[in-house]
Design a protein around this motif. Sequence first.
Motif, PDB file in Angstrom:
ATOM      1  N   VAL A  61       5.284  18.212  16.159  1.00 53.06           N
ATOM      2  CA  VAL A  61       6.599  18.379  15.539  1.00 53.06           C
ATOM      3  C   VAL A  61       7.325  17.040  15.500  1.00 53.06           C
ATOM      4  O   VAL A  61       7.355  16.321  16.497  1.00 53.06           O
ATOM      5  CB  VAL A  61       7.445  19.412  16.316  1.00 53.06           C
TER       6      VAL A  61
ATOM      7  N   THR B  24      16.347  19.719  11.552  1.00 57.29           N
ATOM      8  CA  THR B  24      15.183  19.966  10.719  1.00 57.29           C
ATOM      9  C   THR B  24      13.978  19.373  11.447  1.00 57.29           C
ATOM     10  O   THR B  24      14.106  18.392  12.176  1.00 57.29           O
ATOM     11  CB  THR B  24      15.329  19.378   9.304  1.00 57.29           C
TER      12      THR B  24
ATOM     13  N   ASN C 182       4.508  23.117   8.602  1.00 53.71           N
ATOM     14  CA  ASN C 182       5.799  23.804   8.751  1.00 53.71           C
ATOM     15  C   ASN C 182       6.977  22.885   8.461  1.00 53.71           C
ATOM     16  O   ASN C 182       6.998  21.734   8.907  1.00 53.71           O
ATOM     17  CB  ASN C 182       5.985  24.310  10.189  1.00 53.71           C
TER      18      ASN C 182
ATOM     19  N   ASN D 229      11.038  23.280   9.265  1.00 55.18           N
ATOM     20  CA  ASN D 229      11.905  24.136  10.075  1.00 55.18           C
ATOM     21  C   ASN D 229      13.359  23.688  10.015  1.00 55.18           C
ATOM     22  O   ASN D 229      13.822  22.964  10.876  1.00 55.18           O
ATOM     23  CB  ASN D 229      11.468  24.113  11.549  1.00 55.18           C
TER      24      ASN D 229
ATOM     25  N   PHE E 288      17.211  24.504  10.747  1.00 54.63           N
ATOM     26  CA  PHE E 288      17.958  25.469  11.545  1.00 54.63           C
ATOM     27  C   PHE E 288      19.270  24.854  12.003  1.00 54.63           C
ATOM     28  O   PHE E 288      19.468  23.646  11.927  1.00 54.63           O
ATOM     29  CB  PHE E 288      17.138  26.002  12.733  1.00 54.63           C
TER      30      PHE E 288
ATOM     31  N   ASP F 212      11.340  29.165   9.663  1.00 57.32           N
ATOM     32  CA  ASP F 212      10.078  28.425   9.547  1.00 57.32           C
ATOM     33  C   ASP F 212       9.583  28.641   8.125  1.00 57.32           C
ATOM     34  O   ASP F 212       9.431  29.777   7.681  1.00 57.32           O
ATOM     35  CB  ASP F 212       8.998  28.967  10.491  1.00 57.32           C
TER      36      ASP F 212
ATOM     37  N   ALA G 193       6.359  28.054   6.475  1.00 54.06           N
ATOM     38  CA  ALA G 193       4.983  27.714   6.838  1.00 54.06           C
ATOM     39  C   ALA G 193       4.098  27.730   5.600  1.00 54.06           C
ATOM     40  O   ALA G 193       3.913  28.769   4.965  1.00 54.06           O
ATOM     41  CB  ALA G 193       4.456  28.697   7.874  1.00 54.06           C
TER      42      ALA G 193
ATOM     43  N   ARG H  89       9.564  32.631   7.921  1.00 56.32           N
ATOM     44  CA  ARG H  89       9.691  33.279   9.228  1.00 56.32           C
ATOM     45  C   ARG H  89      11.076  33.025   9.818  1.00 56.32           C
ATOM     46  O   ARG H  89      11.345  31.936  10.331  1.00 56.32           O
ATOM     47  CB  ARG H  89       8.655  32.721  10.196  1.00 56.32           C
TER      48      ARG H  89
ATOM     49  N   ARG I  92      13.767  32.663  12.580  1.00 51.71           N
ATOM     50  CA  ARG I  92      13.463  32.204  13.943  1.00 51.71           C
ATOM     51  C   ARG I  92      14.725  32.084  14.789  1.00 51.71           C
ATOM     52  O   ARG I  92      15.754  31.585  14.331  1.00 51.71           O
ATOM     53  CB  ARG I  92      12.771  30.849  13.848  1.00 51.71           C
TER      54      ARG I  92
ATOM     55  N   ASN J 180      15.920  30.659  18.772  1.00 55.22           N
ATOM     56  CA  ASN J 180      15.409  29.794  19.834  1.00 55.22           C
ATOM     57  C   ASN J 180      16.517  29.483  20.842  1.00 55.22           C
ATOM     58  O   ASN J 180      17.674  29.310  20.462  1.00 55.22           O
ATOM     59  CB  ASN J 180      14.907  28.477  19.224  1.00 55.22           C
TER      60      ASN J 180
ATOM     61  N   SER K  37       9.715  34.017  16.244  1.00 59.13           N
ATOM     62  CA  SER K  37       9.808  34.043  14.788  1.00 59.13           C
ATOM     63  C   SER K  37       8.953  35.184  14.250  1.00 59.13           C
ATOM     64  O   SER K  37       7.932  35.544  14.838  1.00 59.13           O
ATOM     65  CB  SER K  37       9.392  32.700  14.177  1.00 59.13           C
TER      66      SER K  37
END
Length: 174
Positions: A10, A25, A63, A65, A67, A86, A88, A121, A123, A125, A140
Amino acid sequence: MAARVDLVIVLPGNFSIQPKITIYTAIGYEQLTSQVAITAIVGDFGYPTPANGQGNLQNQYLNLNPFVGKRFGNERFSIDATVGLDIAVGLLSREFGKVQPEYPFLQMSDQRRPIPDVDLRPRLNLTGYYRMFGLSAGYSHGLSNYAGKQLSTDALIYAHFWRVGIAYRFGKHT
């Protein structure tokens, strides 16, 4: 069925829109493997034959991401709560395994499987930090039906990911 994460890479980035509210991101690569014990084989005649083996399904994704999150706490102890998506992109799905039936020959499988082009997805966290070190947990839920591209099935198969990890914050951690 057992599942494991073989590899996750990541590259995160973030910026704050006001104190303690951050838009994040990340771009990542995932290689995920699920294992199943094979105890029988059903052949052309539909009768199960006892067997002993193991099958694996390996999926690879790129991916994105995005958020948003809020930080609670202070410099020493803090919790980041985030919600996002996500995105993906399915790169490869491969099924492989070995089976030893009752009769004396080995059967092996190694083939590509259909995978959704994109799985969105939602998600959630949570990450708890002590100074710059943290523990992260999230969930997720995929919206794409993985059985949708397979013939002769009405099955609904969706991805569900529980994520647990460690985190390290670089730079200022207020």
